[in-house]
Motif scaffolding. Structure first.
Motif, PDB file in Angstrom:
ATOM      1  N   VAL A   1       8.499   0.010 -10.761  1.00  0.00           N
ATOM      2  CA  VAL A   1       7.537  -0.797 -10.012  1.00  0.00           C
ATOM      3  C   VAL A   1       8.285  -1.610  -8.956  1.00  0.00           C
ATOM      4  O   VAL A   1       9.433  -1.991  -9.150  1.00  0.00           O
ATOM      5  CB  VAL A   1       6.733  -1.711 -10.965  1.00  0.00           C
ATOM      6  N   VAL A   2       7.627  -1.828  -7.837  1.00  0.00           N
ATOM      7  CA  VAL A   2       8.194  -2.692  -6.797  1.00  0.00           C
ATOM      8  C   VAL A   2       7.145  -3.740  -6.439  1.00  0.00           C
ATOM      9  O   VAL A   2       5.956  -3.455  -6.399  1.00  0.00           O
ATOM     10  CB  VAL A   2       8.653  -1.892  -5.552  1.00  0.00           C
ATOM     11  N   LEU A   3       7.616  -4.943  -6.219  1.00  0.00           N
ATOM     12  CA  LEU A   3       6.788  -6.075  -5.857  1.00  0.00           C
ATOM     13  C   LEU A   3       6.985  -6.344  -4.368  1.00  0.00           C
ATOM     14  O   LEU A   3       8.121  -6.449  -3.902  1.00  0.00           O
ATOM     15  CB  LEU A   3       7.240  -7.272  -6.695  1.00  0.00           C
TER      16      LEU A   3
ATOM     17  N   LEU B   1       0.143   6.001   0.575  1.00  0.00           N
ATOM     18  CA  LEU B   1       0.998   6.179  -0.606  1.00  0.00           C
ATOM     19  C   LEU B   1       0.176   6.594  -1.820  1.00  0.00           C
ATOM     20  O   LEU B   1       0.616   7.409  -2.629  1.00  0.00           O
ATOM     21  CB  LEU B   1       1.773   4.898  -0.907  1.00  0.00           C
ATOM     22  N   VAL B   2      -1.009   6.033  -1.927  1.00  0.00           N
ATOM     23  CA  VAL B   2      -1.904   6.404  -3.029  1.00  0.00           C
ATOM     24  C   VAL B   2      -2.306   7.864  -2.891  1.00  0.00           C
ATOM     25  O   VAL B   2      -2.200   8.649  -3.838  1.00  0.00           O
ATOM     26  CB  VAL B   2      -3.169   5.502  -3.043  1.00  0.00           C
ATOM     27  N   ASP B   3      -2.749   8.235  -1.695  1.00  0.00           N
ATOM     28  CA  ASP B   3      -3.286   9.582  -1.479  1.00  0.00           C
ATOM     29  C   ASP B   3      -2.212  10.665  -1.438  1.00  0.00           C
ATOM     30  O   ASP B   3      -2.424  11.766  -1.931  1.00  0.00           O
ATOM     31  CB  ASP B   3      -4.091   9.614  -0.177  1.00  0.00           C
TER      32      ASP B   3
ATOM     33  N   GLU C   1      10.331   8.153  -2.413  1.00  0.00           N
ATOM     34  CA  GLU C   1      10.898   7.806  -3.713  1.00  0.00           C
ATOM     35  C   GLU C   1       9.776   7.557  -4.721  1.00  0.00           C
ATOM     36  O   GLU C   1       8.729   6.999  -4.382  1.00  0.00           O
ATOM     37  CB  GLU C   1      11.752   6.543  -3.556  1.00  0.00           C
ATOM     38  N   HIS C   2      10.004   7.973  -5.960  1.00  0.00           N
ATOM     39  CA  HIS C   2       8.975   7.823  -6.988  1.00  0.00           C
ATOM     40  C   HIS C   2       8.823   6.372  -7.430  1.00  0.00           C
ATOM     41  O   HIS C   2       9.805   5.711  -7.753  1.00  0.00           O
ATOM     42  CB  HIS C   2       9.292   8.676  -8.207  1.00  0.00           C
TER      43      HIS C   2
ATOM     44  N   ALA D   1       6.745  -6.082   2.496  1.00  0.00           N
ATOM     45  CA  ALA D   1       5.902  -4.891   2.573  1.00  0.00           C
ATOM     46  C   ALA D   1       6.176  -4.084   3.834  1.00  0.00           C
ATOM     47  O   ALA D   1       6.294  -2.854   3.781  1.00  0.00           O
ATOM     48  CB  ALA D   1       4.427  -5.289   2.505  1.00  0.00           C
ATOM     49  N   GLU D   2       6.266  -4.765   4.956  1.00  0.00           N
ATOM     50  CA  GLU D   2       6.454  -4.073   6.234  1.00  0.00           C
ATOM     51  C   GLU D   2       7.767  -3.290   6.243  1.00  0.00           C
ATOM     52  O   GLU D   2       7.804  -2.122   6.657  1.00  0.00           O
ATOM     53  CB  GLU D   2       6.445  -5.077   7.395  1.00  0.00           C
ATOM     54  N   GLU D   3       8.862  -3.898   5.764  1.00  0.00           N
ATOM     55  CA  GLU D   3      10.166  -3.224   5.724  1.00  0.00           C
ATOM     56  C   GLU D   3      10.169  -2.092   4.706  1.00  0.00           C
ATOM     57  O   GLU D   3      10.711  -1.012   4.964  1.00  0.00           O
ATOM     58  CB  GLU D   3      11.264  -4.234   5.392  1.00  0.00           C
ATOM     59  N   PHE D   4       9.595  -2.322   3.551  1.00  0.00           N
ATOM     60  CA  PHE D   4       9.537  -1.301   2.516  1.00  0.00           C
ATOM     61  C   PHE D   4       8.839  -0.047   3.037  1.00  0.00           C
ATOM     62  O   PHE D   4       9.325   1.069   2.855  1.00  0.00           O
ATOM     63  CB  PHE D   4       8.811  -1.846   1.275  1.00  0.00           C
ATOM     64  N   LEU D   5       7.707  -0.237   3.691  1.00  0.00           N
ATOM     65  CA  LEU D   5       6.938   0.915   4.184  1.00  0.00           C
ATOM     66  C   LEU D   5       7.642   1.623   5.341  1.00  0.00           C
ATOM     67  O   LEU D   5       7.551   2.843   5.458  1.00  0.00           O
ATOM     68  CB  LEU D   5       5.535   0.474   4.582  1.00  0.00           C
ATOM     69  N   GLU D   6       8.358   0.887   6.163  1.00  0.00           N
ATOM     70  CA  GLU D   6       9.124   1.520   7.255  1.00  0.00           C
ATOM     71  C   GLU D   6      10.221   2.416   6.703  1.00  0.00           C
ATOM     72  O   GLU D   6      10.524   3.452   7.270  1.00  0.00           O
ATOM     73  CB  GLU D   6       9.761   0.447   8.148  1.00  0.00           C
ATOM     74  N   GLN D   7      10.832   2.005   5.595  1.00  0.00           N
ATOM     75  CA  GLN D   7      11.971   2.719   5.030  1.00  0.00           C
ATOM     76  C   GLN D   7      11.587   3.700   3.935  1.00  0.00           C
ATOM     77  O   GLN D   7      12.429   4.464   3.473  1.00  0.00           O
ATOM     78  CB  GLN D   7      12.981   1.707   4.474  1.00  0.00           C
ATOM     79  N   TYR D   8      10.335   3.687   3.514  1.00  0.00           N
ATOM     80  CA  TYR D   8       9.927   4.521   2.379  1.00  0.00           C
ATOM     81  C   TYR D   8      10.074   6.002   2.710  1.00  0.00           C
ATOM     82  O   TYR D   8       9.614   6.467   3.744  1.00  0.00           O
ATOM     83  CB  TYR D   8       8.482   4.217   1.975  1.00  0.00           C
TER      84      TYR D   8
END
Length: 177
Positions: A23-25, A86-88, A62-63, A52-59
């Motif tokens: 899990v990531v917060l 990410l959900v879909d 990863e599971h 959130a913004e940085e996480f999504l840019e770099q995603y």
């Protein structure tokens, strides 16, 4: 305000971690009241987080079993779109916590987009000083409720108060003597 949104987010994270889940917060980059990459509840719970913004840019696929987002109302609509992707695309559970409306009772852009895309919406109940369910977040300045100003102004109990509709409309932040 005062509904334990952040405490709930941290408890849900704990439940996932306790079960061995990844899990990531996350929180918005503009939310810096508790430190740069920390989420802290008023009751003292806290955990490290990512922006959130940085996480999504770099995603990069990863599971994760779950992504938990606090203060989601401060995210741009485009970030909400990416969370839904990410959900879909990856089947990741995304759980968001935040306010629906601002101190003027107007939707935050991030909350609006989340309401449009969310599979499920659950309200965390809080109460007004009178004991009725609180739906409104009043901004307090010098002991008085204000209804004008910038939409985003970070603050806690010193700046905001949860009110029922009646007391919000009446601008009554405490019992009259």
């Amino acid at each position: 305000m005062g509904s334990s949104k952040t405490a709930n987010a941290l408890m849900v994270r704990y439940n996932y971690v306790e079960k061995g889940k990844k899990v990531v917060l996350l929180k918005p980059k503009c939310e810096n009241r508790d430190g740069e990459k920390t989420i802290r509840s008023r009751i003292g719970l806290e955990d490290p987080c990512e922006f959130a913004e940085e996480f999504l840019e770099q995603y990069s696929g990863e599971h994760y079993d779950c992504i938990i987002v606090d203060e989601v109302q401060f995210l741009a609509a485009e970030v909400i779109n990416r969370l839904s992707d990410l959900v879909d695309t990856y089947g990741i559970t995304v759980i968001c916590y935040g306010l629906r409306t601002d101190f003027r009772s107007e939707l935050f852009p991030g909350a609006k987009r989340l309401m449009e895309l969310a599979d499920d919406i659950e309200q965390i109940k809080t109460i007004c000083w009178c004991g009725k369910r609180a739906h409104f977040n009043a901004r307090i300045l010098n002991g008085e409720m204000v209804t004008e100003g910038e939409q985003v102004q970070l603050g806690g109990n010193e700046s905001y108060m949860a009110l029922c509709r009646k007391h919000y409309k009446e601008r009554q932040i405490k019992p009259q003597k």
